[in-house]
Design a protein around this motif. Structure first.
Motif, PDB file in Angstrom:
ATOM      1  N   ASN A   1       0.827  -1.211   0.000  1.00  0.00           N
ATOM      2  CA  ASN A   1       0.000   0.000   0.000  1.00  0.00           C
ATOM      3  C   ASN A   1       0.859   1.257   0.000  1.00  0.00           C
TER       4      ASN A   1
ATOM      5  N   ASP B   1       1.276   6.585  -6.884  1.00  0.00           N
ATOM      6  CA  ASP B   1       0.085   7.339  -7.291  1.00  0.00           C
ATOM      7  C   ASP B   1       0.222   8.833  -7.026  1.00  0.00           C
ATOM      8  N   ILE B   2       0.981   9.196  -5.983  1.00  0.00           N
ATOM      9  CA  ILE B   2       1.176  10.611  -5.665  1.00  0.00           C
ATOM     10  C   ILE B   2       2.325  11.206  -6.472  1.00  0.00           C
TER      11      ILE B   2
ATOM     12  N   GLN C   1       2.381   1.688  -3.485  1.00  0.00           N
ATOM     13  CA  GLN C   1       1.349   2.073  -4.445  1.00  0.00           C
ATOM     14  C   GLN C   1       0.964   3.529  -4.267  1.00  0.00           C
ATOM     15  N   ASP C   2       0.808   3.971  -3.004  1.00  0.00           N
ATOM     16  CA  ASP C   2       0.453   5.363  -2.722  1.00  0.00           C
ATOM     17  C   ASP C   2       1.563   6.315  -3.158  1.00  0.00           C
TER      18      ASP C   2
ATOM     19  N   GLU D   1      -2.702  14.536   6.416  1.00  0.00           N
ATOM     20  CA  GLU D   1      -1.601  14.708   5.462  1.00  0.00           C
ATOM     21  C   GLU D   1      -1.161  16.161   5.337  1.00  0.00           C
TER      22      GLU D   1
ATOM     23  N   VAL E   1       3.342   9.277   3.319  1.00  0.00           N
ATOM     24  CA  VAL E   1       2.565   8.073   2.987  1.00  0.00           C
ATOM     25  C   VAL E   1       2.756   7.002   4.055  1.00  0.00           C
TER      26      VAL E   1
ATOM     27  N   GLN F   1      -0.157   5.462   6.624  1.00  0.00           N
ATOM     28  CA  GLN F   1      -0.454   4.031   6.741  1.00  0.00           C
ATOM     29  C   GLN F   1      -0.336   3.562   8.189  1.00  0.00           C
TER      30      GLN F   1
END
Length: 311
Positions: free
Chosen positions: A7, A14-15, A10-11, A266, A186, A190
């Motif tokens: 995760n 994606d960012i 992936q984050d 965030e 990130v 998490q």
């Protein structure tokens, strides 16, 4: 544990990918603005507004960058601007809080419009709110002598060199710093999910939100938007509005709230890293947003009552 790292990676992907698609060309645009003298022109135009909230006029470009692009792009401009200025924690907090309220206007106003809330309303709400809260914070900090010490950042900020090759290397290093910040944020998010911070937010805010005229079906969407950002909360809200599960009043009031209070985890962490204080970027933003949304709710109900009577 494997899912955790999956995760996180992936984050980060994606960012980072869409982020650098914006940041890399923007770095060169900033250099062109600097060489052409347009930065000084923009700073002079914004000077009265920056002075009003106790900020140096040069910080106007940082605010405008956050306004039209995003927070990360504003940090790039911030890194190129603040080393030449003598700023305290209060000023950084005011600037950061204003950016958190009014950043990414083109994208996030478009999301709001897709839920049925006017583009002009969203822009005015966020711009006016940013300067009003900035003014309030500046008055409090300066009047009581709060946070007047020199600010420090997670990133070591140095004035950018004027020569082309050293400047290019300097910008490359700044972009690497941004990547490490994304990785840290990130990973932190998490971890917060694992310890149940999102469930805590749900317990804390579900009851108070009932006083803002927002129906039960929109509660989870508000919580998602508050914790993860308006892109996530707004995206869910668009889906629910189109399906008819959320009424017009709840959609309008939810969008108003999300435009003022979103990504509380965030965005707050990000601004703390550049030297802002939590009193402004979290607590003042939260309190101001709730108070303003309550008045918006009362005005909305009063307007709707008058409209129904006239019909």
């Amino acid at each position: 544990m494997n899912n955790f790292f999956k995760n996180v990676l992936q984050d980060i992907k994606d960012i980072s990918i869409p982020l650098y698609k914006i940041l890399i060309p923007f770095v060169f645009i900033l250099k062109i603005l600097e060489v052409s003298g347009l930065i000084e022109i923009i700073a002079r135009i914004l000077e009265p507004f920056m002075v009003l909230v106790g900020l140096e006029p040069e910080l106007g470009l940082v605010f405008v960058t956050g306004l039209f692009v995003n927070i990360y792009a504003a940090i790039v401009v911030f890194a190129n601007t603040v080393p030449n200025l003598d700023l305290n924690v209060a000023q950084i907090t005011v600037l950061a809080t204003m950016i958190l309220i009014a950043h990414g206007i083109p994208v996030e106003s478009t999301i709001s419009k897709a839920t049925g809330v006017g583009f002009t309303y969203t822009i005015c709400l966020r711009l006016i709110s940013a300067f009003v809260l900035g003014y309030i914070l500046n008055q409090i900090y300066s009047s009581f002598g709060i946070h007047q010490q020199q600010f420090s950042t997670f990133i070591d900020l140095q004035p950018p060199p004027s020569e082309v090759i050293p400047w290019f290397i300097n910008q490359f290093i700044n972009l690497i710093y941004i990547f490490f910040i994304v990785c840290l944020l990130v990973t932190s998010l998490q971890i917060l999910k694992l310890v149940g911070i999102e469930k805590l937010f749900l317990k804390v805010f579900t009851v108070p939100l009932k006083f803002f005229g927002i129906q039960k079906e929109a509660m989870n969407i508000i919580i998602v938007g508050m914790t993860l950002g308006i892109q996530f909360g707004g995206g869910l809200l668009i889906k629910e509005v189109k399906s008819g599960k959320i009424d017009k009043q709840s959609a309008f009031l939810s969008v108003s709230m999300l435009n003022l209070i979103h990504a509380m985890i965030e965005d707050t962490l990000l601004m703390l890293m550049i030297g802002a204080h939590i009193s402004g970027v979290f607590f003042a933003r939260l309190i101001f947003g709730f108070i303003l949304c309550y008045f918006i709710f009362k005005i909305y109900v009063k307007f709707q009552t008058k409209l129904s009577k006239s019909l």
